[in-house]
Design a protein around this motif. Structure first.
Motif, PDB file in Angstrom:
ATOM      1  N   SER A  58      43.598   2.421 -51.130  1.00  0.00           N
ATOM      2  CA  SER A  58      45.018   2.372 -51.465  1.00  0.00           C
ATOM      3  C   SER A  58      45.611   1.138 -50.816  1.00  0.00           C
ATOM      4  CB  SER A  58      45.750   3.631 -50.993  1.00  0.00           C
ATOM      5  OG  SER A  58      45.707   3.736 -49.584  1.00  0.00           O
ATOM      6  N   ALA A  59      46.472   0.421 -51.519  1.00  0.00           N
ATOM      7  CA  ALA A  59      47.063  -0.820 -51.018  1.00  0.00           C
ATOM      8  C   ALA A  59      48.535  -0.863 -51.401  1.00  0.00           C
ATOM      9  CB  ALA A  59      46.328  -2.029 -51.593  1.00  0.00           C
ATOM     10  N   ALA A  60      49.362  -1.321 -50.470  1.00  0.00           N
ATOM     11  CA  ALA A  60      50.810  -1.362 -50.705  1.00  0.00           C
ATOM     12  C   ALA A  60      51.383  -2.640 -50.140  1.00  0.00           C
ATOM     13  CB  ALA A  60      51.483  -0.147 -50.069  1.00  0.00           C
ATOM     14  N   ILE A 113      41.924   4.033 -61.492  1.00  0.00           N
ATOM     15  CA  ILE A 113      42.906   3.170 -60.859  1.00  0.00           C
ATOM     16  C   ILE A 113      44.308   3.547 -61.329  1.00  0.00           C
ATOM     17  CG2 ILE A 113      42.757   1.398 -62.652  1.00  0.00           C
ATOM     18  CD1 ILE A 113      42.992  -0.683 -60.435  1.00  0.00           C
ATOM     19  N   ASP A 114      45.276   3.422 -60.411  1.00  0.00           N
ATOM     20  CA  ASP A 114      46.640   3.819 -60.739  1.00  0.00           C
ATOM     21  C   ASP A 114      47.610   3.071 -59.831  1.00  0.00           C
ATOM     22  OD1 ASP A 114      48.736   5.073 -61.955  1.00  0.00           O
ATOM     23  OD2 ASP A 114      48.474   6.982 -60.918  1.00  0.00           O
ATOM     24  N   ALA A 119      52.460   1.790 -54.641  1.00  0.00           N
ATOM     25  CA  ALA A 119      51.149   1.467 -54.086  1.00  0.00           C
ATOM     26  C   ALA A 119      50.101   1.451 -55.189  1.00  0.00           C
ATOM     27  CB  ALA A 119      50.756   2.471 -53.004  1.00  0.00           C
ATOM     28  N   LEU A 120      49.006   0.753 -54.933  1.00  0.00           N
ATOM     29  CA  LEU A 120      47.867   0.719 -55.840  1.00  0.00           C
ATOM     30  C   LEU A 120      46.773   1.615 -55.282  1.00  0.00           C
ATOM     31  CD1 LEU A 120      47.759  -3.134 -56.462  1.00  0.00           C
ATOM     32  CD2 LEU A 120      48.705  -1.384 -57.980  1.00  0.00           C
ATOM     33  N   VAL A 121      46.184   2.435 -56.130  1.00  0.00           N
ATOM     34  CA  VAL A 121      45.179   3.397 -55.691  1.00  0.00           C
ATOM     35  C   VAL A 121      43.958   3.279 -56.591  1.00  0.00           C
ATOM     36  CG1 VAL A 121      44.644   5.817 -55.278  1.00  0.00           C
ATOM     37  CG2 VAL A 121      46.966   4.970 -54.868  1.00  0.00           C
ATOM     38  N   ALA A 122      42.784   3.141 -55.970  1.00  0.00           N
ATOM     39  CA  ALA A 122      41.523   3.132 -56.708  1.00  0.00           C
ATOM     40  C   ALA A 122      40.589   4.160 -56.083  1.00  0.00           C
ATOM     41  CB  ALA A 122      40.878   1.754 -56.667  1.00  0.00           C
TER      42      ALA A 122
END
Length: 207
Positions: A58-60, A113-114, A119-122
């Motif tokens: 997860s990245a934000a 992926i979403d 935030a980005l979540v893979a």
């Protein structure tokens, strides 16, 4: 990685190629993260694993102050992106406007992926690559290029981007070299002796 304790942790900084990274093991799986910052294509991070489908990320984007973070529409199943927009404020003085965008790409048959809650979540990925760039409107700068740079980096691909980054880096890094002579162990001894001389030397050079 849940409750599992990472082992065999190793990190490195490759000055000659302008890259850095970490590698560690969680149970029977080895994870590797490599980072480079390209003048042309911004910040890039690639995460790989020795076991298929084992990468969850997860990245934000965040910073102090009044900002807005939202998802960007991307017509790609294996990628998602978020953008951060704001203005730097110093007291009552309005500062520059800025924009930063983060693009995440995931590879793998089971990868999902979403982009949600800013935030980005893979999950279930074999490999994940992050591309980031940020710009301001200082002296008429175009903040919209912060959107285009990660997209262009993605189209180039990490491997090709890394080769171009290393070539550009070495044009500067290889302009000079320092040879102290002798073997590496000999140089370490000489360096320590030099430090001891500096430490024990009287102030002002007087006895």
């Amino acid at each position: 990685h849940g409750d599992a304790e990472p082992t065999d942790y190793r990190r490195w900084l490759d000055l000659a190629n302008g890259t850095a990274g970490v590698r560690y093991r969680v149970e029977d799986t080895v994870f590797t993260r490599e980072v480079l910052c390209s003048v042309e294509h911004g910040l890039c991070v690639r995460i790989t694993s020795s076991r298929a489908g084992s990468i969850d990320v997860s990245a934000a984007l965040s910073r102090p102050g009044n900002i807005t973070v939202g998802a960007m529409e991307i017509d790609e199943e294996s990628a998602a992106a978020i953008v951060m927009i704001g203005r730097a404020v110093n007291g009552e003085h309005p500062g520059v406007r800025f924009r930063g965008s983060l693009r995440l790409e995931a590879r793998g048959d089971a990868a999902e992926i979403d982009a949600r809650f800013g935030a980005l979540v893979a999950s279930g990925a074999d490999e994940v690559t992050l591309y980031f760039d940020a710009r301001t409107d200082y002296e008429g700068g175009d903040v919209s290029s912060a959107i285009e740079t990660p997209r262009a980096a993605s189209e180039l691909g990490y491997d090709a981007l890394k080769r171009r980054h290393i070539a550009a880096h070495r044009e500067l890094f290889d302009r000079c070299a320092l040879d102290l002579g002798g073997t590496q162990s000999h140089m370490i001894v000489r360096f320590r002796q030099h430090i001891e001389t500096i430490v024990t030397r009287p102030v002002g050079g007087r006895g």
